[in-house]
Design an enzyme around this catalytic site. Structure first.
Site, PDB file in Angstrom:
ATOM      1  N   GLU A 134       0.827  -1.217   0.000  1.00 41.80           N
ATOM      2  CA  GLU A 134       0.000   0.000   0.000  1.00 41.80           C
ATOM      3  C   GLU A 134       0.856   1.260   0.000  1.00 41.80           C
ATOM      4  OE1 GLU A 134      -1.896  -0.468   3.785  1.00 41.80           O
ATOM      5  OE2 GLU A 134      -3.364  -1.916   3.066  1.00 41.80           O
ATOM      6  N   GLY A 158       1.918   4.988  -0.679  1.00 37.42           N
ATOM      7  CA  GLY A 158       1.260   6.254  -1.003  1.00 37.42           C
ATOM      8  C   GLY A 158       2.305   7.294  -1.357  1.00 37.42           C
ATOM      9  N   ARG A 159       3.095   7.651  -0.343  1.00 32.43           N
ATOM     10  CA  ARG A 159       4.073   8.719  -0.497  1.00 32.43           C
ATOM     11  C   ARG A 159       5.040   8.488  -1.660  1.00 32.43           C
ATOM     12  NH1 ARG A 159       5.731  12.042   3.768  1.00 32.43           N
ATOM     13  NH2 ARG A 159       4.800  10.534   5.178  1.00 32.43           N
ATOM     14  N   ARG A 198       2.963  20.354   5.774  1.00 38.60           N
ATOM     15  CA  ARG A 198       3.983  19.422   6.253  1.00 38.60           C
ATOM     16  C   ARG A 198       5.116  20.086   7.048  1.00 38.60           C
ATOM     17  NH1 ARG A 198       6.846  16.663   3.590  1.00 38.60           N
ATOM     18  NH2 ARG A 198       6.795  14.838   4.913  1.00 38.60           N
ATOM     19  N   TYR A 253       5.099  18.459  10.631  1.00 44.88           N
ATOM     20  CA  TYR A 253       6.079  17.373  10.825  1.00 44.88           C
ATOM     21  C   TYR A 253       7.520  17.873  10.807  1.00 44.88           C
ATOM     22  CZ  TYR A 253       2.042  14.742   8.901  1.00 44.88           C
ATOM     23  OH  TYR A 253       0.803  14.234   8.627  1.00 44.88           O
ATOM     24  N   CYS A 258      -1.504  34.220   9.787  1.00 43.13           N
ATOM     25  CA  CYS A 258      -1.187  34.929  11.027  1.00 43.13           C
ATOM     26  C   CYS A 258      -0.707  34.014  12.134  1.00 43.13           C
ATOM     27  CB  CYS A 258      -2.403  35.713  11.472  1.00 43.13           C
ATOM     28  SG  CYS A 258      -2.990  36.759  10.153  1.00 43.13           S
ATOM     29  N   GLU A 259       0.318  33.247  11.908  1.00 39.77           N
ATOM     30  CA  GLU A 259       1.016  32.576  13.007  1.00 39.77           C
ATOM     31  C   GLU A 259       2.436  32.240  12.575  1.00 39.77           C
ATOM     32  OE1 GLU A 259      -0.091  28.284  13.743  1.00 39.77           O
ATOM     33  OE2 GLU A 259      -2.037  29.070  13.131  1.00 39.77           O
ATOM     34  N   TYR A 287       0.554  14.066   0.673  1.00 37.78           N
ATOM     35  CA  TYR A 287       0.203  14.748   1.925  1.00 37.78           C
ATOM     36  C   TYR A 287       0.339  16.266   1.770  1.00 37.78           C
ATOM     37  CZ  TYR A 287       0.634   9.896   3.212  1.00 37.78           C
ATOM     38  OH  TYR A 287       0.495   8.531   3.223  1.00 37.78           O
TER      39      TYR A 287
HETATM   40  C1  LIG Z   1      -0.790   5.976   5.397  1.00 40.19           C
HETATM   41  C2  LIG Z   1      -0.928   4.538   5.114  1.00 40.19           C
HETATM   42  C3  LIG Z   1      -0.280   3.967   4.018  1.00 40.19           C
HETATM   43  C4  LIG Z   1       0.628   4.735   3.108  1.00 40.19           C
HETATM   44  O1  LIG Z   1       1.792   5.169   3.704  1.00 40.19           O
HETATM   45  P1  LIG Z   1       2.928   5.892   2.814  1.00 40.19           P
HETATM   46  O2  LIG Z   1       3.952   6.259   3.772  1.00 40.19           O
HETATM   47  O3  LIG Z   1       2.277   7.041   2.171  1.00 40.19           O
HETATM   48  O4  LIG Z   1       3.399   4.885   1.822  1.00 40.19           O
HETATM   49  C5  LIG Z   1      -0.502   2.630   3.770  1.00 40.19           C
HETATM   50  N1  LIG Z   1      -1.308   1.882   4.558  1.00 40.19           N
HETATM   51  C6  LIG Z   1      -1.936   2.394   5.632  1.00 40.19           C
HETATM   52  C7  LIG Z   1      -2.792   1.524   6.458  1.00 40.19           C
HETATM   53  C8  LIG Z   1      -1.767   3.732   5.941  1.00 40.19           C
HETATM   54  O5  LIG Z   1      -2.389   4.246   7.019  1.00 40.19           O
END
Ligand SMILES: *Cc1c(COP(=O)(O)O)cnc(C)c1O
Length: 421
Positions: A275, A277-278, A314, A318, A346-347, A375
Site C-alpha cells: 500500500e 502512497g508517499r 507538512r 512534521y 497569522c502565526e 500529503y
Molecule cells: C498511510 C498509510 C499507508 C501509506 O503510507 P505511505 O507512507 O504514504 O506509503 C498505507 N497503509 C496504511 C494503512 C496507511 O495508514
C-alpha cells in the site's frame, strides 16, 4: 527521479513550462506529473514481479480522481481509510474488488457502503470493529473478507506522528494476541479470514524495521495456518520513504524493498499486497507559489509567498523539509543568500524554511516546492479564508486543471446563518 526539470533556463513539468500553468491558473497551485506517477507505480509493480501481487495505492497521499484514474488504468488497486475515500475511488472507476479498506475506526455506515459496493478486504483493527463488520455482513446477507492488522511492536525509526507499529500506537492488535483474535474471527459467520495485515509507519528510510515486522508476519502466518486458518494474502502496508533532499542518504529503492519481501515471505505462497502512497505521489508533485514581498527584518530577510501553511502543512506539522527552487533557473555560480521563507497566515508556524539559501528573488517571481505531491493538497484547508488551491495534472505537453480554485462566494455561502440572527 521525476519529470520536473529545467530546460533552457525554465522549470518544466514534463513538456509544459511551469510559468505557462501559472499564467493560466494563477498561484499558488499543485501540479502533478503523469509520467512520474506511472513510473513510481511501475517500480513497485516490477519489484514484485514473479509473485502474485497487487499494488494498492494509499490514496490518502493524494486523492484527486484524475490521479486515481491514472494509476488504476495502469493496474493499481486502492487502499482507502474512510467511506469518503471509498466513494471517491469508486467515482474514479476503481472496482470494489480492487479496494482495500484500512483505518482504525470504520463506522457501521462506512462498512455497509463498502459491502454493498464491493470490497477486496477489510483490514480489521480491533475486536469491536470485527463484531460490527460481522453484524453488518449478516444483516446484508454477505460475507466480509478480512485480514487482521497486527501491531508487531517494531520501531519504524521515523517521525513520531507517522510511526504506527509500536505497541503504544493506536493501530492494530498486538501480535501476541493474534491467535485469540483470529479464533474470534473464525467463529463469526459473517466473516471470511483471508490473511494478515501490517503497516508500521510512513517515510521509513531503512529496510530493517520492515524486515523485522515481515519476519514476525512470516512466523505468524505459519502459526495461524497450524491453527486452521487459511492465510493466503499478506498486506504489508506502505511506508517506504522518499528522498526529500538531493543528498546521498537516499532511502532504499522499491526493487530492494521487493527483494526483501520475496526473501522474508516468498516461501509462504501468499498473495502479496502493498500500500505505498508517499513514494508514488510525493515526488510526482510540486506546489508552485509566487513571491509577494521580499522583506528585510532586523537580522534576517523574509520571502513572503502567496502559498501558506494551509496549502502545504507538512513543514508546520512534521518539521518536514521541502527543497524550494526558483522556477527561473538561477545562472550558474550566482550568489545565494539565506531567507526565511514564509506564508501570509497569522502565526509563526507558517514558516516553510528558515535561513534557506536561495538565489536572488524579487516580488512576482515564481518558486516551486519539490516533493509536495503526497500529503500536500489532501491536507490543505481554508484557514484564513484562503481558497483551496487548484490541482493541475500534466501529461506530456498537455495539462488540465483537475480541481478548480473555489470562488470566495462558494466558500462564504457554505455558512448558513440561523434564523434567530
Ligand atoms: C498511510 C498509510 C499507508 C501509506 O503510507 P505511505 O507512507 O504514504 O506509503 C498505507 N497503509 C496504511 C494503512 C496507511 O495508514
Amino acid at each position: 527521479m521525476d519529470h520536473f526539470l529545467y530546460r533552457d533556463g525554465a522549470l518544466f513539468a514534463e513538456d509544459v513550462p511551469i510559468s505557462e500553468i501559472a499564467a493560466a491558473v494563477g498561484t499558488p497551485f499543485y501540479v502533478y506529473s503523469t509520467a512520474t506517477l506511472l513510473r513510481h507505480f511501475k517500480l513497485f509493480d516490477d519489484a514484485l514481479e514473479g509473485t502474485d501481487h497487487l499494488v494498492c495505492y494509499a490514496m490518502k497521499a493524494a486523492s484527486n480522481q484524475a490521479i486515481l484514474k491514472t494509476l488504476a488504468q495502469a493496474g493499481a488497486g486502492m487502499d482507502v481509510v474512510s467511506g469518503g475515500e471509498y466513494r471517491r475511488a469508486k467515482a474514479a472507476g476503481v472496482p470494489g474488488e480492487k479496494i482495500v479498506f484500512s483505518g482504525v475506526g470504520k463506522t457501521a455506515d462506512e462498512i455497509r457502503t463498502a459491502l454493498i459496493g464491493g470490497i477486496r478486504q477489510f483490514n480489521v483493527e480491533s475486536e469491536p470493529e470485527m463484531q460490527v463488520i460481522n453484524a453488518v455482513a449478516l444483516e446484508l446477507g454477505v460475507n466480509a473478507p478480512i485480514t487482521v492488522r497486527v501491531n508487531p511492536d517494531v520501531d519504524a525509526k521515523t517521525h513520531a506522528k507517522i510511526a504506527t507499529g509500536k505497541s503504544e500506537n493506536k493501530f492494530g492488535i498486538p501480535i501476541s494476541r493474534a491467535s485469540e483474535v483470529y479464533a474470534l474471527a473464525a467463529s463469526l459467520p459473517g466473516l471470511e479470514v483471508i490473511g494478515i495485515d501490517v503497516h508500521i509507519g510512513s517515510q521509513l528510510t531503512e529496510l530493517e524495521p520492515f524486515e523485522l515486522a515481515y519476519n514476525k508476519v512470516a512466523e505468524l502466518t505459519e502459526r495461524l495456518r497450524s491453527e486452521g486458518h487459511n492465510i493466503r494474502r499478506l498486506d504489508l502496508g506502505g511506508g517506504l520513504g522518499i528522498p526529500y533532499t538531493r543528498s546521498n542518504d537516499a532511502p532504499p529503492l522499491p526493487v530492494e524493498y521487493g527483494a526483501m519481501i520475496k526473501k522474508t515471505l516468498g516461501h509462504l505462497g501468499c498473495e502479496i499486497e502493498i500500500e505505498p502512497g508517499r513514494l508514488i505521489a510525493g515526488n510526482a508533485g510540486l506546489m508552485v507559489s509566487r513571491v509577494i514581498y521580499v522583506k528585510s527584518g532586523e537580522d534576517r530577510d523574509f520571502l513572503i509567498l502567496d502559498g501558506a501553511m494551509n496549502d502545504l502543512i507538512r513543514p508546520a506539522m512534521y518539521e518536514a523539509h521541502h527543497d524550494i527552487v526558483a522556477v527561473d533557473e538561477p545562472a550558474a555560480g550566482v550568489e545565494q543568500r539565506p531567507y526565511d521563507i514564509v506564508g501570509p497566515v497569522c502565526e509563526s508556524g507558517d514558516t516553510f524554511a528558515k535561513q534557506r539559501n536561495m538565489p536572488p528573488l524579487k516580488s512576482g517571481d515564481l518558486i516551486a516546492f519539490r516533493s509536495a505531491g503526497a500529503y500536500g493538497a489532501v491536507m490543505s484547508s481554508e484557514y484564513n479564508t484562503r481558497p483551496l488551491i487548484p490541482e493541475v495534472l500534466v501529461n506530456g505537453d498537455q495539462f488540465a486543471v483537475i480541481r478548480e480554485r473555489p470562488s470566495f462566494d462558494e466558500i462564504i455561502n457554505r455558512d448558513t446563518i440561523p434564523e434567530w440572527l
